[in-house]
Design an enzyme around this catalytic site. Sequence first.
Site, PDB file in Angstrom:
ATOM      1  CG  HIS A  60      -2.052   0.933   1.138  1.00 50.11           C
ATOM      2  ND1 HIS A  60      -1.946   2.262   1.438  1.00 50.11           N
ATOM      3  CD2 HIS A  60      -3.325   0.726   0.718  1.00 50.11           C
ATOM      4  CE1 HIS A  60      -3.114   2.837   1.226  1.00 50.11           C
ATOM      5  NE2 HIS A  60      -3.973   1.933   0.776  1.00 50.11           N
TER       6      HIS A  60
ATOM      7  CG  ASP B 210      -8.621  -4.277  -2.466  1.00 51.39           C
ATOM      8  OD1 ASP B 210      -9.811  -4.132  -2.153  1.00 51.39           O
ATOM      9  OD2 ASP B 210      -7.934  -3.407  -3.012  1.00 51.39           O
TER      10      ASP B 210
HETATM   11  N1  ACO Z   1       4.115  -7.599  -4.660  1.00 52.85           N
HETATM   12  C1  ACO Z   1       5.453  -7.563  -4.858  1.00 52.85           C
HETATM   13  N2  ACO Z   1       6.213  -6.467  -4.742  1.00 52.85           N
HETATM   14  C2  ACO Z   1       5.589  -5.328  -4.425  1.00 52.85           C
HETATM   15  C3  ACO Z   1       4.197  -5.272  -4.209  1.00 52.85           C
HETATM   16  C4  ACO Z   1       3.450  -6.464  -4.326  1.00 52.85           C
HETATM   17  N3  ACO Z   1       2.151  -6.471  -4.136  1.00 52.85           N
HETATM   18  N4  ACO Z   1       3.852  -3.995  -3.904  1.00 52.85           N
HETATM   19  C5  ACO Z   1       4.972  -3.278  -3.942  1.00 52.85           C
HETATM   20  N5  ACO Z   1       6.045  -4.085  -4.250  1.00 52.85           N
HETATM   21  C6  ACO Z   1       7.447  -3.672  -4.337  1.00 52.85           C
HETATM   22  C7  ACO Z   1       7.718  -2.935  -5.623  1.00 52.85           C
HETATM   23  O1  ACO Z   1       8.155  -3.800  -6.649  1.00 52.85           O
HETATM   24  C8  ACO Z   1       8.761  -1.947  -5.212  1.00 52.85           C
HETATM   25  O2  ACO Z   1       9.998  -2.622  -5.188  1.00 52.85           O
HETATM   26  P1  ACO Z   1      11.366  -1.829  -5.532  1.00 52.85           P
HETATM   27  O3  ACO Z   1      11.507  -0.762  -4.498  1.00 52.85           O
HETATM   28  O4  ACO Z   1      12.420  -2.878  -5.457  1.00 52.85           O
HETATM   29  O5  ACO Z   1      11.169  -1.260  -6.909  1.00 52.85           O
HETATM   30  C9  ACO Z   1       8.415  -1.608  -3.761  1.00 52.85           C
HETATM   31  O6  ACO Z   1       7.674  -2.738  -3.287  1.00 52.85           O
HETATM   32  C10 ACO Z   1       7.557  -0.353  -3.631  1.00 52.85           C
HETATM   33  O7  ACO Z   1       6.448  -0.479  -4.519  1.00 52.85           O
HETATM   34  P2  ACO Z   1       5.804   0.733  -5.306  1.00 52.85           P
HETATM   35  O8  ACO Z   1       5.013   0.208  -6.444  1.00 52.85           O
HETATM   36  O9  ACO Z   1       6.881   1.744  -5.611  1.00 52.85           O
HETATM   37  O10 ACO Z   1       4.882   1.318  -4.170  1.00 52.85           O
HETATM   38  P3  ACO Z   1       3.625   2.217  -4.402  1.00 52.85           P
HETATM   39  O11 ACO Z   1       3.370   2.898  -3.119  1.00 52.85           O
HETATM   40  O12 ACO Z   1       3.792   3.058  -5.609  1.00 52.85           O
HETATM   41  O13 ACO Z   1       2.474   1.147  -4.739  1.00 52.85           O
HETATM   42  C11 ACO Z   1       0.652  -0.325  -4.607  1.00 52.85           C
HETATM   43  C12 ACO Z   1       1.487   0.745  -3.880  1.00 52.85           C
HETATM   44  C13 ACO Z   1       0.231   0.176  -5.986  1.00 52.85           C
HETATM   45  C14 ACO Z   1      -0.603  -0.609  -3.783  1.00 52.85           C
HETATM   46  C15 ACO Z   1       1.516  -1.607  -4.739  1.00 52.85           C
HETATM   47  O14 ACO Z   1       1.876  -2.084  -3.467  1.00 52.85           O
HETATM   48  C16 ACO Z   1       0.795  -2.699  -5.532  1.00 52.85           C
HETATM   49  O15 ACO Z   1       0.848  -2.695  -6.771  1.00 52.85           O
HETATM   50  N6  ACO Z   1       0.096  -3.661  -4.819  1.00 52.85           N
HETATM   51  C17 ACO Z   1      -0.686  -4.674  -5.491  1.00 52.85           C
HETATM   52  C18 ACO Z   1      -2.021  -4.084  -5.919  1.00 52.85           C
HETATM   53  C19 ACO Z   1      -2.960  -3.840  -4.753  1.00 52.85           C
HETATM   54  O16 ACO Z   1      -3.152  -4.676  -3.884  1.00 52.85           O
HETATM   55  N7  ACO Z   1      -3.580  -2.659  -4.766  1.00 52.85           N
HETATM   56  C20 ACO Z   1      -4.587  -2.284  -3.769  1.00 52.85           C
HETATM   57  C21 ACO Z   1      -4.134  -1.140  -2.952  1.00 52.85           C
HETATM   58  S1  ACO Z   1      -5.319  -0.814  -1.674  1.00 52.85           S
HETATM   59  C22 ACO Z   1      -6.554  -0.013  -2.461  1.00 52.85           C
HETATM   60  O17 ACO Z   1      -6.423   0.599  -3.475  1.00 52.85           O
HETATM   61  C23 ACO Z   1      -7.832  -0.103  -1.807  1.00 52.85           C
END
Ligand code: ACO
Length: 426
Positions: A304, A361
């Site tokens: 998140h 979720d």
């Molecule tokens: N699985 C694996 N790796 C992940 C995940 C995941 N679910 N989420 C983040 N990471 C990693 C990224 O690859 C990144 O790694 P790096 O630093 O080596 O590049 C690091 O963690 C940070 O991730 P970002 O994408 O930069 O973080 P951001 O804050 O932009 O994204 C998000 C947050 C979009 C929710 C992300 O965690 C994600 O895509 N999760 C899966 C989708 C999801 O569950 N979304 C629902 C969110 S809650 C809602 O909207 C109600």
Amino acid sequence: MTDAKLSLAEKDFGYPVLSGSVGPDVIDIRKLYGQTGAFTYDPGFTSTASCQSKLTYIDGDEGVLLHRGYPIGELAEQSSFMEVAYLLLNGELPKGDELNKFESTITRHTMVHEQLATFFRGFRRDAHPMAILCGVVGALSAFYHDSTDIHDPTQRTIASHRLIAKMPTIAAMAYKYSVGQPFQYPDNSLSYTGNFLKMTFGVPAEPYEVNPAVEKAMDRIFILHADHEQNASTSTVRLAGSSGANPFACIAAGIACLWGPAHGGANEAALNMLQEIGTPDRIPEFINRAKDKNDPFRLMGFGHRVYKNYDPRATVMQKTVREVFEALNVSDPLFETALRLEELALSDDYFIEKKLFPNVDFYSGVILSAIGFPTSMFTVLFALARTVGWVAQWNEMITDPDQKIGRPRQLYTGPTARPYVSLDER
Ligand code: ACO
């Protein structure tokens, strides 16, 4: 007031630091461009507060979520969705008579214009219900002209009530349309949530009894999704509203944004992922894929932008799964897979270091599917509940004296000015 100092091109500038009631201070850079000629660069707004708000507070490091100061866990356990809606809209929990009046107002707005049914029939039968929801909610401004003047507080209130009240009807109609069953009219003798369940699962051929345990669980799911500060869809609603667009158009914009798998679409994606994993023995394979930089796969329902701790909504959601299973006397092996996946991920260095925890979720799909919703409806349910937050945030924005049309700037990296080249010389 403390100043933040900035040195740029050998000149010093000072910017006020503002404090909220709780949470990080913000540096007020409104005069930055005028004084320095420079913009800030913050893709994804990771360090930018776009507005002041009194609605919702999140401490992502501690896993805290408060609506108007009340912890989400207490609201989910002790209140109702209508109470939370009133709280978000009005700032305080309603007294008994205020709640009765609010519920009765919402109940009296649940029917939609009869012609809206014709509008539905313009969609292909296999259309995704989010596509339908987005289109139909946008179209509401064509049906309810008398509540589109955003400068009139009475019209704003009526539009807010209409949106909250009609969303379950429209969501249920989207479902009915997709399965080829007749639309069901609202039943004003039922609660907001009971009525939604009846409109969704009831058929004219037989009476429909609302299961109280399912009604309670569904109401709690709505509470958990009611608002969440300045997330992507809420910011979209505010940005659309900042131009003076009518509330129905703004909420349709929020629905479009919510649809994406990185946001509200994640509940659908999370269940699809659990189905793909299938049995717990395949979890390590998927965890390895999520960790592989060359594989775009992510654990859906994990991570998140704000929570770097367990999402407090996921805690309630996990508990609610057990309650729904017990009430319906069902079980789902995917729940066991989800629990095991959580356990393995939370003990894996990759997820520990990046502070990736289950979000709201992760478990919601398992419950919604036990209740009988197809995955394509999951994000629709999220939109239904979030409408309350969107509407409250939209109202707060409209009445904010600091409100301006949202207009970010950019770091331009394209070609500099060059003369036009005629077609035959290219
Ligand atoms: N699985 C694996 N790796 C992940 C995940 C995941 N679910 N989420 C983040 N990471 C990693 C990224 O690859 C990144 O790694 P790096 O630093 O080596 O590049 C690091 O963690 C940070 O991730 P970002 O994408 O930069 O973080 P951001 O804050 O932009 O994204 C998000 C947050 C979009 C929710 C992300 O965690 C994600 O895509 N999760 C899966 C989708 C999801 O569950 N979304 C629902 C969110 S809650 C809602 O909207 C109600």
